[in-house]
Design a protein around this motif. Structure first.
Motif, PDB file in Angstrom:
ATOM      1  N   GLY A  75      36.127  46.885  45.505  1.00  0.00           N
ATOM      2  CA  GLY A  75      35.664  48.118  44.896  1.00  0.00           C
ATOM      3  C   GLY A  75      36.414  49.345  45.398  1.00  0.00           C
ATOM      4  O   GLY A  75      36.749  50.241  44.624  1.00  0.00           O
ATOM      5  N   LEU A  76      36.700  49.401  46.692  1.00  0.00           N
ATOM      6  CA  LEU A  76      37.366  50.567  47.264  1.00  0.00           C
ATOM      7  C   LEU A  76      38.838  50.643  46.893  1.00  0.00           C
ATOM      8  O   LEU A  76      39.389  51.735  46.717  1.00  0.00           O
ATOM      9  CB  LEU A  76      37.224  50.546  48.794  1.00  0.00           C
ATOM     10  CG  LEU A  76      35.823  50.768  49.354  1.00  0.00           C
ATOM     11  CD1 LEU A  76      35.825  50.574  50.865  1.00  0.00           C
ATOM     12  CD2 LEU A  76      35.301  52.153  48.996  1.00  0.00           C
ATOM     13  N   THR A 238      29.161  52.110  34.167  1.00  0.00           N
ATOM     14  CA  THR A 238      27.991  52.091  35.038  1.00  0.00           C
ATOM     15  C   THR A 238      27.061  50.927  34.696  1.00  0.00           C
ATOM     16  O   THR A 238      26.603  50.198  35.588  1.00  0.00           O
ATOM     17  CB  THR A 238      27.225  53.418  34.932  1.00  0.00           C
ATOM     18  OG1 THR A 238      28.117  54.504  35.200  1.00  0.00           O
ATOM     19  CG2 THR A 238      26.073  53.462  35.917  1.00  0.00           C
ATOM     20  N   ALA A 239      26.775  50.758  33.414  1.00  0.00           N
ATOM     21  CA  ALA A 239      25.859  49.693  32.990  1.00  0.00           C
ATOM     22  C   ALA A 239      26.401  48.316  33.346  1.00  0.00           C
ATOM     23  O   ALA A 239      25.678  47.450  33.856  1.00  0.00           O
ATOM     24  CB  ALA A 239      25.609  49.790  31.486  1.00  0.00           C
ATOM     25  N   LEU A 244      25.838  43.465  37.096  1.00  0.00           N
ATOM     26  CA  LEU A 244      26.406  42.437  37.959  1.00  0.00           C
ATOM     27  C   LEU A 244      25.819  42.447  39.372  1.00  0.00           C
ATOM     28  O   LEU A 244      26.277  41.687  40.231  1.00  0.00           O
ATOM     29  CB  LEU A 244      27.924  42.584  38.020  1.00  0.00           C
ATOM     30  CG  LEU A 244      28.664  42.290  36.717  1.00  0.00           C
ATOM     31  CD1 LEU A 244      30.164  42.205  36.954  1.00  0.00           C
ATOM     32  CD2 LEU A 244      28.180  41.000  36.069  1.00  0.00           C
ATOM     33  N   PHE A 245      24.807  43.266  39.620  1.00  0.00           N
ATOM     34  CA  PHE A 245      24.105  43.224  40.908  1.00  0.00           C
ATOM     35  C   PHE A 245      23.506  41.830  41.123  1.00  0.00           C
ATOM     36  O   PHE A 245      23.706  41.206  42.168  1.00  0.00           O
ATOM     37  CB  PHE A 245      23.007  44.290  40.932  1.00  0.00           C
ATOM     38  CG  PHE A 245      22.328  44.451  42.260  1.00  0.00           C
ATOM     39  CD1 PHE A 245      22.780  45.406  43.166  1.00  0.00           C
ATOM     40  CD2 PHE A 245      21.237  43.671  42.612  1.00  0.00           C
ATOM     41  CE1 PHE A 245      22.158  45.570  44.393  1.00  0.00           C
ATOM     42  CE2 PHE A 245      20.612  43.825  43.838  1.00  0.00           C
ATOM     43  CZ  PHE A 245      21.072  44.780  44.739  1.00  0.00           C
ATOM     44  N   HIS A 371      32.055  47.285  38.812  1.00  0.00           N
ATOM     45  CA  HIS A 371      31.470  45.961  39.023  1.00  0.00           C
ATOM     46  C   HIS A 371      31.218  45.697  40.501  1.00  0.00           C
ATOM     47  O   HIS A 371      30.167  45.164  40.884  1.00  0.00           O
ATOM     48  CB  HIS A 371      32.400  44.887  38.464  1.00  0.00           C
ATOM     49  CG  HIS A 371      32.391  44.785  36.979  1.00  0.00           C
ATOM     50  ND1 HIS A 371      33.276  44.013  36.268  1.00  0.00           N
ATOM     51  CD2 HIS A 371      31.586  45.365  36.048  1.00  0.00           C
ATOM     52  CE1 HIS A 371      33.027  44.106  34.982  1.00  0.00           C
ATOM     53  NE2 HIS A 371      32.004  44.937  34.818  1.00  0.00           N
ATOM     54  N   ASN A 372      32.176  46.067  41.328  1.00  0.00           N
ATOM     55  CA  ASN A 372      32.078  45.737  42.749  1.00  0.00           C
ATOM     56  C   ASN A 372      31.206  46.716  43.529  1.00  0.00           C
ATOM     57  O   ASN A 372      30.366  46.298  44.318  1.00  0.00           O
ATOM     58  CB  ASN A 372      33.476  45.656  43.351  1.00  0.00           C
ATOM     59  CG  ASN A 372      34.192  44.378  42.962  1.00  0.00           C
ATOM     60  OD1 ASN A 372      33.997  43.332  43.565  1.00  0.00           O
ATOM     61  ND2 ASN A 372      35.002  44.437  41.912  1.00  0.00           N
TER      62      ASN A 372
END
Length: 444
Positions: A75-76, A238-239, A244-245, A371-372
């Motif tokens: 993600g970063l 965002t959605a 994907l949580f 997603h991440n």
């Protein structure tokens, strides 16, 4: 004096190539294979959670970090590394990424304690950071637009199949030869695939197939604000991330769940978890295909389907957790897993349609970042933290809330989809006309 180059047809910039070639499928196959390797390296750890927990006396929170740190680094770093790949060369970047995560997996095999394992896992995340976004950008660039949702879902499903193989093979190998051997086998196979990709896939051939669709009109560079130009695409990012949580938490913790609540040995628990992950991968592909078929004449149906997948996963997971351990619970978990990542296909197609093709590598990096950071990283970490406090079964009960929030965000995004598509097409036309006029000025 240069020859006059006619301006590209604005609609061609969004369609991509007119037909599928054999080399397109070769690129897809090798990219798909590397994505499987990517997720095998990421998910082999989850199969050996019980062994590491016993050997190093780890808490569930520590185990959650070993899984979540990979997604956190993805993600970063996915955005800056994808941006660099768009400029340095996507194909060359993909080969380097694959070699890095494979070498990091070999480092995990040699880890002597938790700190060294965490460091190795962090490097796995660095190597994998931009592969999904850059890889799908390469794949989409050599296929026509009509296949985008199917390809997005199928490519992302490669990650799920990698999870299946990582969990299943990790469980089997670790049960018979130890967990270090599992990391060793997966790391070496990744290195072999990275070499094959570097030898077969060529940047020039990709550019020849993609044509003008892969380059900004007029030869200029597109501003990065095009990634967030409309409200719709921002809400889709965002959605899709929030949905994907649960898709991040369940693959990480299902082997441990079956080990603890079904009293299954590590290899058997891994096999059962792998079957549910297989259902998730099949769901991604079939849900993506449904999106392509049902949204041909009605593009906004992608939103209806995404909302349905989100709500369906929330409902079936809630019902599964109300049942005791047994076949009925497993059946409902399988349905939930089939639906939980079904939004990736329609969301990928939405992002592809709402952003210029020339910056799709960075657009998919933005989607991967969402997603991440919103789903795949916090999912396993938060679930591990809750499991230490209230138990793993009770921690799973919080997962459906993320899917309900995602459904609401997809509903909100639908309202501005048509207007944002029209605005993007107008901007494409403006760039194409501007590029043609500039080339005419250059002739004088």
């Amino acid at each position: 004096m240069a020859a006059l180059v006619p301006a590209a047809d604005p609609s061609a910039l969004s369609r991509g190539p007119a037909r599928v070639t054999l080399y397109s499928w070769i690129v897809f196959a090798l990219s798909f294979g590397l994505l499987i390797s990517d997720y095998m390296a990421r998910q082999v750890l989850n199969a050996v959670f019980p062994l590491l927990k016993a050997e190093w006396a780890l808490s569930d929170t520590q185990l959650g970090w070993l899984s979540g740190v990979v997604a956190l680094m993805v993600g970063l770093l996915t955005f800056p590394l994808s941006l660099a790949a768009d400029r340095w060369g996507r194909v060359r970047s993909l080969a380097v990424m694959a070699a890095l995560w494979s070498l990091a997996t070999l480092l995990c095999a040699a880890a002597a304690n938790y700190g060294q394992m965490l460091g190795g896992r962090l490097m796995v995340g660095v190597g994998e950071a931009a592969y999904g976004s850059v890889g799908i950008a390469v794949v989409i660039s050599v296929f026509p637009r009509r296949l985008r949702a199917t390809l997005s879902a199928a490519f992302m499903a490669g990650g799920l199949f990698g999870q299946v193989l990582g969990v299943a093979l990790g469980g089997e190998i670790s049960a018979s030869h130890g967990w270090r051997t599992a990391f060793l086998v997966i790391g070496l196979s990744g290195l072999a695939l990275a070499l094959a990709y570097a030898l077969i896939v060529r940047e020039r051939l990709i550019a020849d197939i993609a044509g003008p669709a892969a380059r900004p009109a007029g030869g200029g560079s597109l501003p990065l604000r095009a990634l967030f130009a409309g409200r719709c695409v921002r809400q889709v990012y965002t959605a899709s991330g929030i949905q994907l949580f649960a898709a991040g938490a369940l693959p990480a913790w299902l082997p441990s769940y079956f080990n603890r609540y079904y009293d299954l040995p590590v290899n058997t628990a891994s096999r059962l978890a792998a079957l549910l992950l297989l259902a998730c991968g099949c769901g991604m592909i079939l849900c993506g295909m449904a999106s392509d078929r049902l949204a041909v004449a009605h593009p906004d149906r992608k939103f209806q389907l995404a909302i349905g997948y989100s709500l369906g996963s929330a409902i079936t997971l809630t019902l599964a957790l109300l049942l005791p351990a047994g076949p009925a619970q497993i059946a409902l978990l399988a349905i939930a897993m089939f639906l939980v990542a079904g939004t990736t296909g329609p969301a990928g197609a939405m992002v592809a349609n709402l952003t210029p093709l020339a910056i799709h590598g960075t657009a998919f990096a933005t989607l991967t970042l969402a997603h991440n950071l919103l789903g795949l990283a916090p999912g396993p970490i938060a679930t591990g933290w809750l499991a230490d406090a209230i138990g793993l079964h009770e921690a799973f009960r919080f997962l459906p809330f993320a899917s309900l929030l995602a459904a609401w965000l997809f509903f909100r995004a639908r309202g501005s989809y048509a207007a944002d598509l029209a605005a993007l097409e107008a901007a494409r036309t403006h760039r194409a006309v501007g590029g043609r006029d500039q080339r005419r000025v250059d002739l004088t």
